[in-house]
Design a protein around this motif. Structure first.
Motif, mmCIF file in Angstrom:
data_model
loop_
_atom_site.group_PDB
_atom_site.id
_atom_site.type_symbol
_atom_site.label_atom_id
_atom_site.label_comp_id
_atom_site.label_asym_id
_atom_site.label_seq_id
_atom_site.Cartn_x
_atom_site.Cartn_y
_atom_site.Cartn_z
ATOM 1 N N PHE A 173 -4.574 2.641 6.690
ATOM 2 C CA PHE A 173 -4.696 3.307 5.389
ATOM 3 C C PHE A 173 -3.347 3.358 4.673
ATOM 4 O O PHE A 173 -3.263 3.186 3.458
ATOM 5 C CB PHE A 173 -5.233 4.727 5.576
ATOM 6 N N ARG A 174 -2.301 3.574 5.446
ATOM 7 C CA ARG A 174 -0.969 3.644 4.840
ATOM 8 C C ARG A 174 -0.581 2.296 4.237
ATOM 9 O O ARG A 174 -0.023 2.231 3.135
ATOM 10 C CB ARG A 174 0.050 4.090 5.896
ATOM 11 N N SER A 176 -2.737 0.033 3.199
ATOM 12 C CA SER A 176 -3.635 -0.185 2.062
ATOM 13 C C SER A 176 -3.192 0.580 0.834
ATOM 14 O O SER A 176 -3.489 0.188 -0.300
ATOM 15 C CB SER A 176 -5.061 0.227 2.435
ATOM 16 N N GLN A 177 -2.467 1.681 1.046
ATOM 17 C CA GLN A 177 -2.003 2.463 -0.096
ATOM 18 C C GLN A 177 -1.035 1.696 -0.981
ATOM 19 O O GLN A 177 -0.899 2.011 -2.164
ATOM 20 C CB GLN A 177 -1.333 3.756 0.388
ATOM 21 N N ALA A 252 -5.337 8.311 4.213
ATOM 22 C CA ALA A 252 -6.724 8.013 3.836
ATOM 23 C C ALA A 252 -7.078 8.665 2.508
ATOM 24 O O ALA A 252 -7.665 8.034 1.619
ATOM 25 C CB ALA A 252 -7.681 8.483 4.935
ATOM 26 N N LEU A 255 -5.224 6.992 -0.360
ATOM 27 C CA LEU A 255 -5.841 5.707 -0.708
ATOM 28 C C LEU A 255 -7.061 5.906 -1.600
ATOM 29 O O LEU A 255 -7.214 5.237 -2.626
ATOM 30 C CB LEU A 255 -6.245 4.973 0.572
#
Length: 334
Positions: A173-174, A176-177, A252, A255
């Protein structure tokens, strides 16, 4: 005299664009910085680049600002320029006040409020129905959509990863941010830089140097450059409010908040041509993802102060712009 006023209006418009950049830099990167997905400096550089790119992607919002707020058709060029000048003063004043107190208010609504206040004080008409359709309704529904959509998607995401390894999932998630923060910054440039373009075109059109439906390339580049420079300068006071004071975000939730906000911005820019507030959208999305922990996890006292600033933005900017219009019109001979 009119040439000097045009130059002053363009300079003030770019100044407003700069304040918009550092005032709203937090919109794009606060969540990524607070979750440590990006370092502050890398996040600012990325946001500045994406703001510049977003500013060049369309002109629909700029045309809405230039043609759908104040009726300039029967006004003398000099009067038009004074109204636009005072509108910018009102918007910049409110931006600086809310920045000083760390409140994520809307630069969009500050500018629109300034235009309405200066237009009415200058004896011009305003397009009431267009303002309701393009400003008031999106102002109401965009935060509601941002909150509701962020809440639902966050619940679905938590269910989807319920059996995943927490450490590995958060690492993904990190990463994807980085993408979601870039998408948010692109949407901010797409929305907010165009508003400055619309104001500059108003000034140029008043003296016959442009038409409201046409935005010269140099105007696009100047507006894109000003908002990017402002974004790089950062807005640390507001960044702390969005990143930590509303709720402690994890990767999460960061995001989802950024992704939902970016979608809302794109839909309004490309489909509805509505100048919505990036501030309202990201703030409500952060509240939405925060509420999935528990309602008490959101610091509603901070949220209340932000909501008060939202409600006051248009009338406060309008009042400042109207006062400056009443003072400057006789001095400038409008």
């Amino acid at each position: 005299m009119e040439v000097a006023l045009v130059i002053l209006v363009v300079a003030l418009a770019l100044g407003f664009d700069y304040t918009n950049g550092f005032h709203d830099a937090a919109n794009a990167i606060a969540t990524s910085v607070s979750t440590r997905a990006l370092t502050p400096r890398i996040a600012l550089i990325m946001a500045a680049v994406m703001n510049f790119a977003g500013a060049l992607l369309g002109t629909e919002v700029a045309e809405t600002i230039a043609k759908s707020i104040v009726d300039f058709q029967d006004a003398a060029p000099h009067s038009q320029l004074v109204v636009v000048l005072c509108a910018l003063i009102g918007a910049i004043t409110w931006n600086l006040i809310t920045w000083w107190f760390g409140l994520p208010s809307s630069s969009t609504h500050a500018l629109i409020g300034g235009l309405v206040g200066a237009g009415l004080a200058g004896g011009l008409g305003v397009y009431g129905s267009a303002i309701v359709d393009k400003v008031v309704l999106p102002m109401i529904f965009s935060p509601l959509v941002g909150f509701g959509l962020a809440f639902v998607i966050m619940v679905l995401l938590l269910w989807a990863v319920r059996n995943a390894n927490p450490t590995r999932a958060m690492r993904r998630f990190r990463l994807s941010q980085t993408v979601s923060a870039a998408a948010m910054a692109l949407g901010h440039g797409l929305q907010d830089a165009q508003k400055t373009m619309g104001v500059i075109v108003m000034a140029l059109a008043a003296v016959g140097w442009a038409t409201p439906g046409e935005i010269p390339l140099w105007v696009k580049l100047a507006a894109a450059g000003a908002i990017s420079a402002g974004t790089y300068a950062g807005g640390w006071r507001i960044m702390r409010t969005l990143g930590r004071k509303i709720i402690e975000l994890d990767p999460a939730r960061g995001l989802v908040a950024e992704s939902v906000s970016a979608v809302v911005l794109y839909v309004n820019a490309f489909a509805l041509h509505a100048p919505v507030s990036t501030t309202h959208t990201i703030t409500s999305a952060i509240m939405g993802v925060g509420a999935t922990k528990r309602l008490s996890a959101v610091r509603w006292g901070v949220a209340k102060n932000i909501a008060i600033a939202w409600v006051l933005t248009i009338p406060a900017a309008a009042l400042v712009a109207a006062l400056f219009t009443l003072v400057l019109r006789p001095i400038l001979g409008a």
